[in-house]
Write a protein that holds these residues in place. Structure first.
Motif, short mmCIF file in Angstrom:
data_model
loop_
_atom_site.label_atom_id
_atom_site.label_comp_id
_atom_site.label_asym_id
_atom_site.label_seq_id
_atom_site.Cartn_x
_atom_site.Cartn_y
_atom_site.Cartn_z
N ASN A 43 -25.85 6.49 25.52
CA ASN A 43 -25.64 5.63 24.36
C ASN A 43 -24.44 6.03 23.50
OD1 ASN A 43 -27.71 3.86 24.86
ND2 ASN A 43 -29.23 5.19 23.93
N ASN A 44 -24.17 7.32 23.36
CA ASN A 44 -23.12 7.77 22.46
C ASN A 44 -21.79 7.84 23.19
OD1 ASN A 44 -25.13 8.08 20.56
ND2 ASN A 44 -25.41 10.25 21.02
N LEU A 45 -20.83 7.04 22.75
CA LEU A 45 -19.52 7.03 23.39
C LEU A 45 -18.83 8.38 23.28
CD1 LEU A 45 -18.12 3.53 22.36
CD2 LEU A 45 -19.04 4.23 24.57
N ASP A 46 -19.11 9.12 22.22
CA ASP A 46 -18.46 10.41 22.05
C ASP A 46 -18.97 11.47 23.03
OD1 ASP A 46 -20.93 10.71 20.86
OD2 ASP A 46 -20.18 11.78 19.11
N LYS A 47 -19.96 11.11 23.83
CA LYS A 47 -20.47 11.99 24.88
C LYS A 47 -19.97 11.59 26.26
CE LYS A 47 -23.59 14.14 22.20
NZ LYS A 47 -22.84 14.44 21.00
N LEU A 48 -19.24 10.48 26.33
CA LEU A 48 -18.80 9.95 27.62
C LEU A 48 -17.39 10.41 27.97
CD1 LEU A 48 -20.06 6.26 27.31
CD2 LEU A 48 -21.19 8.20 28.40
N SER A 49 -17.16 10.51 29.27
CA SER A 49 -15.83 10.87 29.76
C SER A 49 -15.13 9.61 30.28
CB SER A 49 -15.94 11.92 30.87
OG SER A 49 -16.73 11.43 31.93
N LEU A 50 -13.84 9.53 29.98
CA LEU A 50 -13.03 8.38 30.35
C LEU A 50 -11.82 8.85 31.14
CD1 LEU A 50 -12.10 5.34 30.00
CD2 LEU A 50 -10.94 6.11 27.92
N LEU A 51 -11.53 8.15 32.22
CA LEU A 51 -10.31 8.38 32.99
C LEU A 51 -9.45 7.13 32.85
CD1 LEU A 51 -8.59 10.05 34.93
CD2 LEU A 51 -9.89 9.03 36.83
N VAL A 52 -8.26 7.29 32.31
CA VAL A 52 -7.31 6.19 32.15
C VAL A 52 -6.30 6.29 33.29
CG1 VAL A 52 -5.59 5.12 30.65
CG2 VAL A 52 -7.58 6.27 29.65
N VAL A 53 -6.23 5.22 34.10
CA VAL A 53 -5.36 5.23 35.28
C VAL A 53 -4.30 4.15 35.11
CG1 VAL A 53 -5.29 5.18 37.80
CG2 VAL A 53 -7.41 5.85 36.62
N MET A 102 -4.66 7.23 22.53
CA MET A 102 -4.58 7.31 21.06
C MET A 102 -5.59 6.37 20.41
SD MET A 102 -2.43 9.64 20.29
CE MET A 102 -1.98 9.37 18.60
N SER A 103 -5.78 5.19 20.99
CA SER A 103 -6.72 4.23 20.43
C SER A 103 -8.16 4.74 20.48
CB SER A 103 -6.66 2.90 21.20
OG SER A 103 -5.39 2.31 21.10
N LEU A 104 -8.47 5.50 21.52
CA LEU A 104 -9.86 5.93 21.74
C LEU A 104 -10.12 7.39 21.41
CD1 LEU A 104 -10.45 4.06 25.11
CD2 LEU A 104 -11.44 3.49 22.89
N ARG A 105 -9.13 8.10 20.91
CA ARG A 105 -9.26 9.55 20.72
C ARG A 105 -10.42 9.95 19.81
NH1 ARG A 105 -5.01 8.20 17.44
NH2 ARG A 105 -5.09 8.98 15.30
N ASN A 106 -10.78 9.11 18.87
CA ASN A 106 -11.90 9.44 17.98
C ASN A 106 -13.20 8.75 18.39
OD1 ASN A 106 -10.32 11.07 16.26
ND2 ASN A 106 -9.51 9.24 15.27
N THR A 107 -13.17 8.07 19.53
CA THR A 107 -14.32 7.31 19.99
C THR A 107 -14.98 7.93 21.22
OG1 THR A 107 -13.24 5.30 19.19
CG2 THR A 107 -15.09 5.00 20.69
N MET A 108 -14.16 8.30 22.20
CA MET A 108 -14.67 8.83 23.47
C MET A 108 -14.75 10.35 23.40
SD MET A 108 -14.99 5.98 25.16
CE MET A 108 -15.50 6.69 26.69
N GLY A 109 -15.67 10.91 24.18
CA GLY A 109 -15.82 12.35 24.20
C GLY A 109 -14.66 13.06 24.84
N GLU A 110 -14.24 12.58 25.99
CA GLU A 110 -13.19 13.23 26.75
C GLU A 110 -12.34 12.16 27.43
OE1 GLU A 110 -12.91 16.46 30.38
OE2 GLU A 110 -14.81 16.07 29.40
N ILE A 111 -11.03 12.31 27.36
CA ILE A 111 -10.12 11.34 27.97
C ILE A 111 -9.13 12.09 28.84
CG2 ILE A 111 -8.39 9.56 27.57
CD1 ILE A 111 -9.68 9.12 24.78
N ASP A 112 -9.10 11.74 30.13
CA ASP A 112 -8.12 12.29 31.05
C ASP A 112 -7.23 11.15 31.55
OD1 ASP A 112 -9.04 14.92 30.85
OD2 ASP A 112 -10.47 14.66 32.49
N LEU A 113 -6.05 11.52 32.06
CA LEU A 113 -5.07 10.53 32.49
C LEU A 113 -4.69 10.74 33.94
CD1 LEU A 113 -2.71 10.87 29.38
CD2 LEU A 113 -4.62 9.27 29.67
N ALA A 114 -4.50 9.63 34.66
CA ALA A 114 -4.02 9.67 36.04
C ALA A 114 -2.89 8.64 36.17
CB ALA A 114 -5.14 9.35 37.02
N ASN A 115 -1.93 8.96 37.03
CA ASN A 115 -0.74 8.12 37.17
C ASN A 115 -0.81 7.10 38.30
OD1 ASN A 115 0.84 9.44 35.08
ND2 ASN A 115 0.77 11.21 36.44
#
Length: 129
Positions: free
Chosen positions: A3-13, A25-38
């Protein structure tokens, strides 16, 4: 899904570092963890190492596109008999019927058009809760 977005991990591809930064930057205060892939290959490898809760996937990228990466991720989830699947949302620049069908056929759960809009993304996630 938790339920809590701040506990979820996000991968932005996305092959655009600008697009990656906008989302992060948009989600930095919303999601728990954000990683990036190219690209899709990098995303697939990262997902196999760390099972992300949510993946925001560009459709068209070099090396491996988002559709192929999604298929590989879905196959991996089945092979590993994971308890839960990632929510994969396409972030695409095209709203053609063909593009939308390709998203769903590859195993993506939903799609949204570029540019990234946080309220639309959060509504999609809410719909999966």
């Amino acid at each position: 899904m938790k339920n809590n977005l701040d506990k979820l991990s996000l991968l932005v591809v996305d092959d655009s570092t600008i697009n990656q930064r906008v989302v992060a930057m948009s989600l930095r205060n919303t999601m728990g963890e954000i990683d990036l892939a190219n690209n899709g290959m990098e995303a697939y490898r990262m997902y196999c190492e760390k099972h992300y809760d949510i993946i925001l996937m560009d459709g068209r990228m070099p090396i491996m596109d988002g559709y192929e990466a999604t298929k590989k991720i879905r196959d991996y989830e089945k092979e590993q008999a994971l308890d839960s699947q990632a929510i994969i949302v396409a972030l695409t620049g095209s709203d053609t019927d063909h593009e939308m069908r390709a998203c769903l056929d590859s195993g993506m759960n939903a799609s949204m058009l570029k540019p990234f809009r946080i309220h639309e993304f959060l509504q999609i996630l809410k719909d999966f809760n």
